[in-house]
Design a protein around this motif. Structure first.
Motif, mmCIF file in Angstrom:
data_model
loop_
_atom_site.group_PDB
_atom_site.id
_atom_site.type_symbol
_atom_site.label_atom_id
_atom_site.label_comp_id
_atom_site.label_asym_id
_atom_site.label_seq_id
_atom_site.Cartn_x
_atom_site.Cartn_y
_atom_site.Cartn_z
ATOM 1 N N LEU A 90 7.851 4.359 3.335
ATOM 2 C CA LEU A 90 8.586 3.192 2.861
ATOM 3 C C LEU A 90 10.027 3.609 2.610
ATOM 4 O O LEU A 90 10.285 4.576 1.892
ATOM 5 C CB LEU A 90 7.926 2.692 1.569
ATOM 6 C CG LEU A 90 8.398 1.396 0.955
ATOM 7 C CD1 LEU A 90 8.155 0.228 1.900
ATOM 8 C CD2 LEU A 90 7.649 1.154 -0.359
ATOM 9 N N THR A 91 10.960 2.906 3.206
ATOM 10 C CA THR A 91 12.378 3.208 2.972
ATOM 11 C C THR A 91 12.810 2.565 1.655
ATOM 12 O O THR A 91 12.099 1.726 1.097
ATOM 13 C CB THR A 91 13.257 2.660 4.111
ATOM 14 O OG1 THR A 91 13.162 1.231 4.111
ATOM 15 C CG2 THR A 91 12.849 3.231 5.467
ATOM 16 N N SER A 92 13.993 2.927 1.192
ATOM 17 C CA SER A 92 14.500 2.284 -0.031
ATOM 18 C C SER A 92 14.718 0.790 0.215
ATOM 19 O O SER A 92 14.469 -0.028 -0.675
ATOM 20 C CB SER A 92 15.777 2.963 -0.520
ATOM 21 O OG SER A 92 16.768 2.924 0.470
ATOM 22 N N GLU A 93 15.120 0.420 1.435
ATOM 23 C CA GLU A 93 15.258 -1.006 1.772
ATOM 24 C C GLU A 93 13.896 -1.696 1.738
ATOM 25 O O GLU A 93 13.784 -2.836 1.279
ATOM 26 C CB GLU A 93 15.899 -1.188 3.155
ATOM 27 C CG GLU A 93 17.341 -0.733 3.243
ATOM 28 C CD GLU A 93 17.486 0.777 3.494
ATOM 29 O OE1 GLU A 93 16.463 1.494 3.648
ATOM 30 O OE2 GLU A 93 18.626 1.249 3.504
ATOM 31 N N ARG A 147 0.839 -1.210 0.000
ATOM 32 C CA ARG A 147 0.000 0.000 0.000
ATOM 33 C C ARG A 147 0.871 1.255 0.000
ATOM 34 O O ARG A 147 0.582 2.228 -0.691
ATOM 35 C CB ARG A 147 -0.949 0.033 1.202
ATOM 36 C CG ARG A 147 -1.982 -1.079 1.282
ATOM 37 C CD ARG A 147 -3.036 -1.117 0.181
ATOM 38 N NE ARG A 147 -2.577 -1.556 -1.111
ATOM 39 C CZ ARG A 147 -2.429 -2.829 -1.510
ATOM 40 N NH1 ARG A 147 -2.681 -3.812 -0.705
ATOM 41 N NH2 ARG A 147 -2.011 -3.116 -2.732
ATOM 42 N N LEU A 148 1.941 1.247 0.794
ATOM 43 C CA LEU A 148 2.831 2.411 0.815
ATOM 44 C C LEU A 148 3.497 2.618 -0.541
ATOM 45 O O LEU A 148 3.678 3.759 -0.975
ATOM 46 C CB LEU A 148 3.899 2.256 1.904
ATOM 47 C CG LEU A 148 3.440 2.499 3.324
ATOM 48 C CD1 LEU A 148 4.537 2.119 4.313
ATOM 49 C CD2 LEU A 148 2.984 3.939 3.526
ATOM 50 N N GLY A 170 5.365 9.478 -3.162
ATOM 51 C CA GLY A 170 6.455 9.589 -2.202
ATOM 52 C C GLY A 170 6.560 8.390 -1.270
ATOM 53 O O GLY A 170 7.299 8.433 -0.292
ATOM 54 N N HIS A 171 5.797 7.339 -1.545
ATOM 55 C CA HIS A 171 5.786 6.127 -0.723
ATOM 56 C C HIS A 171 5.512 6.439 0.745
ATOM 57 O O HIS A 171 6.022 5.770 1.646
ATOM 58 C CB HIS A 171 7.088 5.339 -0.858
ATOM 59 C CG HIS A 171 7.334 4.826 -2.237
ATOM 60 N ND1 HIS A 171 8.522 4.245 -2.600
ATOM 61 C CD2 HIS A 171 6.568 4.786 -3.354
ATOM 62 C CE1 HIS A 171 8.469 3.877 -3.865
ATOM 63 N NE2 HIS A 171 7.284 4.200 -4.345
ATOM 64 N N THR A 172 4.692 7.468 0.973
ATOM 65 C CA THR A 172 4.405 7.944 2.324
ATOM 66 C C THR A 172 2.908 8.148 2.480
ATOM 67 O O THR A 172 2.229 8.599 1.550
ATOM 68 C CB THR A 172 5.132 9.279 2.579
ATOM 69 O OG1 THR A 172 6.536 9.063 2.415
ATOM 70 C CG2 THR A 172 4.866 9.837 3.954
ATOM 71 N N MET A 173 2.396 7.858 3.689
ATOM 72 C CA MET A 173 0.970 8.021 3.947
ATOM 73 C C MET A 173 0.740 8.175 5.443
ATOM 74 O O MET A 173 1.478 7.615 6.253
ATOM 75 C CB MET A 173 0.218 6.801 3.426
ATOM 76 C CG MET A 173 -1.256 6.913 3.516
ATOM 77 S SD MET A 173 -2.030 5.504 2.715
ATOM 78 C CE MET A 173 -3.678 6.159 2.608
ATOM 79 N N ARG A 181 9.759 3.836 8.003
ATOM 80 C CA ARG A 181 10.071 4.772 9.082
ATOM 81 C C ARG A 181 8.811 5.585 9.382
ATOM 82 O O ARG A 181 7.981 5.801 8.502
ATOM 83 C CB ARG A 181 11.255 5.660 8.743
ATOM 84 C CG ARG A 181 10.988 6.703 7.702
ATOM 85 C CD ARG A 181 12.196 7.628 7.462
ATOM 86 N NE ARG A 181 11.885 8.532 6.389
ATOM 87 C CZ ARG A 181 11.969 8.230 5.094
ATOM 88 N NH1 ARG A 181 12.408 7.049 4.718
ATOM 89 N NH2 ARG A 181 11.637 9.103 4.168
ATOM 90 N N ARG A 182 8.694 5.980 10.618
ATOM 91 C CA ARG A 182 7.595 6.868 11.010
ATOM 92 C C ARG A 182 8.145 8.271 11.136
ATOM 93 O O ARG A 182 9.276 8.476 11.591
ATOM 94 C CB ARG A 182 6.991 6.425 12.348
ATOM 95 C CG ARG A 182 6.093 5.235 12.210
ATOM 96 C CD ARG A 182 5.418 4.921 13.497
ATOM 97 N NE ARG A 182 6.266 3.989 14.232
ATOM 98 C CZ ARG A 182 5.855 3.263 15.252
ATOM 99 N NH1 ARG A 182 4.629 3.380 15.682
ATOM 100 N NH2 ARG A 182 6.670 2.440 15.849
#
Length: 168
Positions: free
Chosen positions: A115-118, A61-62, A67-70, A100-101
């Motif tokens: 969502l991190t790159s990892e 979902r992220l 920006g892979h953020t929510m 990461r939060r």
């Protein structure tokens, strides 16, 4: 004891709407799928990706967000999880360096999951095996033309569940 017509109607209205044999058969088929499908998909994920169903679902979902953020509250809705359950999942993913939060820059009262790159790499590496399982268990058994019908049926069932239990 005598009963007037209104009392008789009220009593009949309170009677359960028992399932006909065709309804019972369809329901039992669906119940078998509900009971077995998610655990089968989760076993595959855990065996091949070291992620459980909810962890994979959160990463996916992220990955779909700009920006892979929510916001965590919105992500909880997308993941069909309570905010409390999502917090536990995100904490585990955070411990693995996959998410990461961070404070929402638009409104500091909210927390975002990013969502991190990892995490993105883990999702990309995990997706092919998961998609293959979805194909094998859900899509391949269907006859031509059944996919659209299945999707429409599940959308109607989801709407009915969402209507009576929007907070899940």
């Amino acid at each position: 004891m005598t009963m007037n017509l209104d009392e008789s109607r009220d009593e009949k209205a309170a009677e359960p709407r028992w399932l006909r044999s065709d309804e019972l058969s369809a329901w039992m088929s669906m119940a078998r799928v509900l009971t077995l499908l998610l655990p089968a998909l989760e076993r595959q994920l855990e065996r091949e990706t070291d992620l459980n169903w909810m962890e994979y679902h959160v990463l996916a979902r992220l990955s779909e967000q700009e920006g892979h953020t929510m916001r965590m509250s919105g992500l909880a809705g997308l993941a069909s999880a309570s905010l409390s359950r999502l917090s536990h999942v995100v904490k585990r993913l955070e411990g693995q360096g996959l998410v990461r939060r961070e404070t929402d820059p638009c409104d500091g009262r909210y927390t975002n999951a990013a969502l991190t790159s990892e995490g993105y790499g883990k999702l990309v590496a995990s997706a092919p095996a998961h998609v293959e399982s979805v194909r094998r268990l859900v899509l391949d058994p269907l006859e031509p033309g059944e996919l659209q019908t299945l999707g429409a049926v599940f959308d109607r069932i989801f709407a009915a569940v969402d209507e009576v239990d929007p907070c899940r």
